[in-house]
Write an enzyme that holds these catalytic residues in place. Structure first.
Site, PDB file in Angstrom:
ATOM      1  N   GLY A  46      34.802 -70.212  73.532  1.00  0.00           N
ATOM      2  CA  GLY A  46      33.765 -71.105  74.033  1.00  0.00           C
ATOM      3  C   GLY A  46      32.395 -70.640  73.542  1.00  0.00           C
ATOM      4  O   GLY A  46      32.115 -70.734  72.358  1.00  0.00           O
ATOM      5  N   SER A 113      36.940 -65.933  68.563  1.00  0.00           N
ATOM      6  CA  SER A 113      35.801 -66.826  68.489  1.00  0.00           C
ATOM      7  C   SER A 113      34.683 -66.273  69.380  1.00  0.00           C
ATOM      8  O   SER A 113      34.296 -65.124  69.216  1.00  0.00           O
ATOM      9  CB  SER A 113      36.227 -68.250  68.873  1.00  0.00           C
ATOM     10  OG  SER A 113      35.260 -69.196  68.526  1.00  0.00           O
ATOM     11  N   TRP A 114      34.163 -67.043  70.346  1.00  0.00           N
ATOM     12  CA  TRP A 114      33.191 -66.479  71.290  1.00  0.00           C
ATOM     13  C   TRP A 114      33.805 -65.279  71.995  1.00  0.00           C
ATOM     14  O   TRP A 114      33.102 -64.315  72.322  1.00  0.00           O
ATOM     15  CB  TRP A 114      32.740 -67.519  72.312  1.00  0.00           C
ATOM     16  CG  TRP A 114      32.261 -66.894  73.582  1.00  0.00           C
ATOM     17  CD1 TRP A 114      32.912 -66.838  74.781  1.00  0.00           C
ATOM     18  CD2 TRP A 114      31.029 -66.176  73.788  1.00  0.00           C
ATOM     19  NE1 TRP A 114      32.178 -66.135  75.716  1.00  0.00           N
ATOM     20  CE2 TRP A 114      31.012 -65.717  75.127  1.00  0.00           C
ATOM     21  CE3 TRP A 114      29.949 -65.874  72.972  1.00  0.00           C
ATOM     22  CZ2 TRP A 114      29.962 -64.991  75.661  1.00  0.00           C
ATOM     23  CZ3 TRP A 114      28.890 -65.132  73.504  1.00  0.00           C
ATOM     24  CH2 TRP A 114      28.903 -64.697  74.839  1.00  0.00           C
ATOM     25  N   ASP A 269      38.721 -70.694  57.842  1.00  0.00           N
ATOM     26  CA  ASP A 269      38.074 -70.902  59.142  1.00  0.00           C
ATOM     27  C   ASP A 269      36.709 -71.555  58.890  1.00  0.00           C
ATOM     28  O   ASP A 269      35.825 -70.954  58.285  1.00  0.00           O
ATOM     29  CB  ASP A 269      37.908 -69.550  59.839  1.00  0.00           C
ATOM     30  CG  ASP A 269      37.388 -69.660  61.262  1.00  0.00           C
ATOM     31  OD1 ASP A 269      36.735 -70.665  61.588  1.00  0.00           O
ATOM     32  OD2 ASP A 269      37.642 -68.732  62.049  1.00  0.00           O
ATOM     33  N   HIS A 297      40.770 -71.638  62.124  1.00  0.00           N
ATOM     34  CA  HIS A 297      40.171 -70.902  63.238  1.00  0.00           C
ATOM     35  C   HIS A 297      41.096 -70.741  64.447  1.00  0.00           C
ATOM     36  O   HIS A 297      40.955 -69.782  65.204  1.00  0.00           O
ATOM     37  CB  HIS A 297      38.904 -71.655  63.671  1.00  0.00           C
ATOM     38  CG  HIS A 297      38.122 -70.999  64.766  1.00  0.00           C
ATOM     39  ND1 HIS A 297      37.412 -69.832  64.575  1.00  0.00           N
ATOM     40  CD2 HIS A 297      37.927 -71.341  66.076  1.00  0.00           C
ATOM     41  CE1 HIS A 297      36.800 -69.490  65.706  1.00  0.00           C
ATOM     42  NE2 HIS A 297      37.103 -70.388  66.629  1.00  0.00           N
TER      43      HIS A 297
END
Length: 317
Positions: A46, A113-114, A269, A297
């Site tokens: 996120g 990711s985040w 990605d 990703h």
């Protein structure tokens, strides 16, 4: 990677709970796998994405004590989509509260990711509490990474999805899409909020994997998910991750000294391009960079799944 790994069988948590981390926020957490196993904490993406049952399946349930938690404002944490008292540093303190609450001395930290940003920032803040890092789709929240995905760059690769992303924003506001979206995502007009949230969320859902998933795009477009995902992401990105410097994570890579790590990165990605993973690997000598040649990703892509599980298998030994 010679051996190809698939997800471990689905399991249910043997313990769930809620932890009051401030006067405003309460986070949901769950524990599954071996009660006396090696602790691993999962930092979801996120920000604002929340956890899912599939996240339990990257770990051998006979060997790992698997801790999942929903970060402030998303998933089953409350209040939903709340931006107040919601910063990177508060999430790091929440992780420490949760570690202490579960009586864990040290844990493996796993994030994509985040989730890789939060994992790295946590490890730099509390290196003595981290046995290792397993990271995917490296994101350090630098301005050029944000601009690539939300202003110009990824738009050249997915022009049809980009057209839908910018549709809620008038042409005269498109030179600052983060700011334009912020106005709408914090609007008191619920309809305007939801329109913006769905467009924001579906843009990411449309670009995360090498092969598109209609099921994913539908889930990203649901009111509950999209509102938290879009509002919280935009809030963090507008505020530059609440870091004092644009390249905070890379500048503080020396604080990872002594912590082993494995980075799994899809060659194609588009959300968090490989350049950042390469830069982190060069700045962090203890890391191993594994490039998946046929992946984007998403954690759900076969090559990414195999790479992540190969990493958790290595750490369990």
């Amino acid at each position: 990677m010679s051996k190809k790994y698939g997800l471990f069988p689905a399991i249910e948590p043997h313990h769930t709970g809620r932890l009051k981390v401030s006067t405003l926020h309460e986070i949901y957490y769950e524990v599954s796998g071996a009660p006396d196993g090696q602790p691993v904490v999962v930092c979801h993406g996120g920000p604002g994405g929340g956890t899912s049952p599939s996240m339990r399946r990257y770990f051998d349930p006979q060997k790992y004590r698997i801790i999942l938690f929903d970060q402030r404002g998303c998933g089953r944490s409350t209040p939903h989509a709340e931006l107040r008292e919601n910063t990177t540093w508060q999430l790091i303190e929440d992780m420490e509260q949760l570690r202490s609450h579960l009586d864990i001395e040290k844990w493996l930290v796993f994030g994509g990711s985040w989730g890789s940003t939060l994992s790295l920032a946590y490890a730099q803040s509390f290196p003595a509490r981290v046995t290792g890092l397993v990271l995917r789709g490296i994101f350090t929240l630098r301005q050029d990474e944000i601009d690539w995905f939300y202003q110009e760059g990824a738009s050249w690769i997915f022009p049809e999805a980009w057209e839908k992303f910018i549709a809620p924003i008038p042409a005269n506001e498109r030179d600052d899409l983060l700011g334009a979206y912020a106005k709408r995502l914090t609007s008191e007009n619920r309809r305007e909020q939801l329109e913006a949230a769905k467009a924001w969320s579906v843009w990411e859902g449309s670009t995360v994997s090498l092969h598109p998933s209609m099921e994913r795009m539908k889930s990203f477009a649901t009111d509950h998910f999209a509102l938290a995902f879009a509002r919280i992401e935009n809030h963090y990105f507008i505020n530059k991750g609440f870091f004092e410097e644009d390249d905070h994570i890379l500048k503080n890579a020396d604080k990872l000294k002594g912590i082993p790590g494995i980075i799994i990165q899809g060659r194609y990605d588009v959300v968090t391009p490989m350049r950042t993973a390469w830069m982190l690997h060069k700045a962090w000598p203890e890391s191993e960079l594994v490039t998946i040649p046929d992946a984007g990703h998403a954690a759900s892509e076969p090559g990414i799944i195999s790479g992540l599980i190969a990493a958790t298998e290595k750490f369990k030994k």
